[in-house]
Design a protein around this motif. Structure first.
Motif, PDB file in Angstrom:
ATOM      1  N   VAL A 101      44.690  39.151  45.345  1.00 26.88           N
ATOM      2  CA  VAL A 101      43.518  38.825  44.518  1.00 26.88           C
ATOM      3  C   VAL A 101      43.809  39.170  43.053  1.00 26.88           C
ATOM      4  O   VAL A 101      43.485  38.388  42.149  1.00 26.88           O
ATOM      5  CB  VAL A 101      42.253  39.547  45.046  1.00 26.88           C
ATOM      6  CG1 VAL A 101      41.094  39.383  44.082  1.00 26.88           C
ATOM      7  CG2 VAL A 101      41.874  39.003  46.424  1.00 26.88           C
ATOM      8  N   TYR A 102      44.410  40.345  42.818  1.00 32.84           N
ATOM      9  CA  TYR A 102      44.763  40.702  41.441  1.00 32.84           C
ATOM     10  C   TYR A 102      45.764  39.705  40.861  1.00 32.84           C
ATOM     11  O   TYR A 102      45.665  39.334  39.689  1.00 32.84           O
ATOM     12  CB  TYR A 102      45.341  42.122  41.368  1.00 32.84           C
ATOM     13  CG  TYR A 102      44.287  43.178  41.141  1.00 32.84           C
ATOM     14  CD1 TYR A 102      43.770  43.404  39.870  1.00 32.84           C
ATOM     15  CD2 TYR A 102      43.810  43.946  42.191  1.00 32.84           C
ATOM     16  CE1 TYR A 102      42.798  44.365  39.651  1.00 32.84           C
ATOM     17  CE2 TYR A 102      42.836  44.915  41.986  1.00 32.84           C
ATOM     18  CZ  TYR A 102      42.334  45.124  40.714  1.00 32.84           C
ATOM     19  OH  TYR A 102      41.371  46.073  40.496  1.00 32.84           O
ATOM     20  N   THR A 103      46.714  39.268  41.663  1.00 36.07           N
ATOM     21  CA  THR A 103      47.686  38.281  41.196  1.00 36.07           C
ATOM     22  C   THR A 103      46.976  36.991  40.787  1.00 36.07           C
ATOM     23  O   THR A 103      47.278  36.406  39.739  1.00 36.07           O
ATOM     24  CB  THR A 103      48.735  37.995  42.301  1.00 36.07           C
ATOM     25  OG1 THR A 103      49.388  39.224  42.628  1.00 36.07           O
ATOM     26  CG2 THR A 103      49.755  36.967  41.849  1.00 36.07           C
ATOM     27  N   GLU A 104      46.030  36.587  41.616  1.00 34.79           N
ATOM     28  CA  GLU A 104      45.252  35.378  41.301  1.00 34.79           C
ATOM     29  C   GLU A 104      44.479  35.562  39.996  1.00 34.79           C
ATOM     30  O   GLU A 104      44.468  34.676  39.137  1.00 34.79           O
ATOM     31  CB  GLU A 104      44.278  35.061  42.442  1.00 34.79           C
ATOM     32  CG  GLU A 104      43.440  33.827  42.191  1.00 34.79           C
ATOM     33  CD  GLU A 104      42.372  33.578  43.251  1.00 34.79           C
ATOM     34  OE1 GLU A 104      41.655  32.571  43.119  1.00 34.79           O
ATOM     35  OE2 GLU A 104      42.249  34.398  44.187  1.00 34.79           O
ATOM     36  N   LEU A 105      43.873  36.745  39.836  1.00 37.05           N
ATOM     37  CA  LEU A 105      43.104  37.014  38.620  1.00 37.05           C
ATOM     38  C   LEU A 105      44.017  37.015  37.397  1.00 37.05           C
ATOM     39  O   LEU A 105      43.702  36.389  36.382  1.00 37.05           O
ATOM     40  CB  LEU A 105      42.360  38.355  38.740  1.00 37.05           C
ATOM     41  CG  LEU A 105      41.563  38.795  37.513  1.00 37.05           C
ATOM     42  CD1 LEU A 105      40.460  37.775  37.190  1.00 37.05           C
ATOM     43  CD2 LEU A 105      40.977  40.181  37.723  1.00 37.05           C
TER      44      LEU A 105
END
Length: 193
Positions: A124-128
């Motif tokens: 999720v952090y990577t996506e953000l």
């Protein structure tokens, strides 16, 4: 009157003390199988190979200390006591391994859930971060600083922009990010809103 056994024992011991290989072989043959049986019984289910290794190690110690023994009884006592002590060390190590294994298996499900949670969080952090990289330059700069824990006031002081401008650009950046993020990414983004 001296018995033949006493003479043979003294001769064997004298030869053994001087390093005679045949004398050592005779002592080895005399006690080896009994000691392996003894070690194996003490170790229960740990394994015959370990029992044999322990006994061989003890015979090496016996040979190194050969000059200090006065009777075969002393040698026999040394062998049994040394094998017992070595077995106790092996059992203690096995207990430590078993405790670690039990702790690992007990906490395995929890550990696996934590690993999965961390993987999901990382994704999720990577996506953000990927979505932030696609923002216009000023929005990207502000959102990167916010995600890294800086406050609007700190960013304002650093960039020389009024706090109201930082908040306005942050709102616009969040609006753009909502369009490109998945549900989990949006949920994470709400933390920074």
């Amino acid at each position: 009157m001296t018995s033949r056994f006493t003479i043979d024992e003294k001769a064997l011991l004298t030869k053994f003390q001087s390093g005679d290989r045949l004398a050592f072989d005779k002592i080895f043959t005399l006690y080896h199988s009994s000691l392996v049986f003894f070690a194996n019984r003490l170790l229960l289910n740990i394994g015959m190979e370990i029992s044999k290794d322990i006994v061989l190690d003890i015979f090496l110690k016996l040979y190194d200390r050969r000059e200090g023994f006065e009777t075969l009884s002393n040698i026999k006592a040394f062998l049994y006591i040394s094998v017992r002590n070595s077995c106790i060390k092996v059992i203690d190590k096995e207990k430590v391994h078993q405790k670690r294994f039990d702790l690992y298996t007990k906490n395995f499900d929890e550990f696996e859930r934590n690993v999965l949670d961390i993987i999901i969080q990382t994704e999720v952090y990577t996506e953000l971060y990927h979505a932030i990289d696609l923002l216009p330059e000023q929005y990207r700069l502000i959102m990167s600083k916010i995600v890294n824990g800086e406050t609007a006031k700190e960013i304002s002081e650093e960039l020389g922009i009024p706090v109201s401008t930082i908040n306005t650009q942050k709102s616009r950046a969040i609006s753009l990010l909502k369009k490109s993020l998945s549900g989990a990414g949006i949920a994470l983004l709400m933390i920074y809103s």
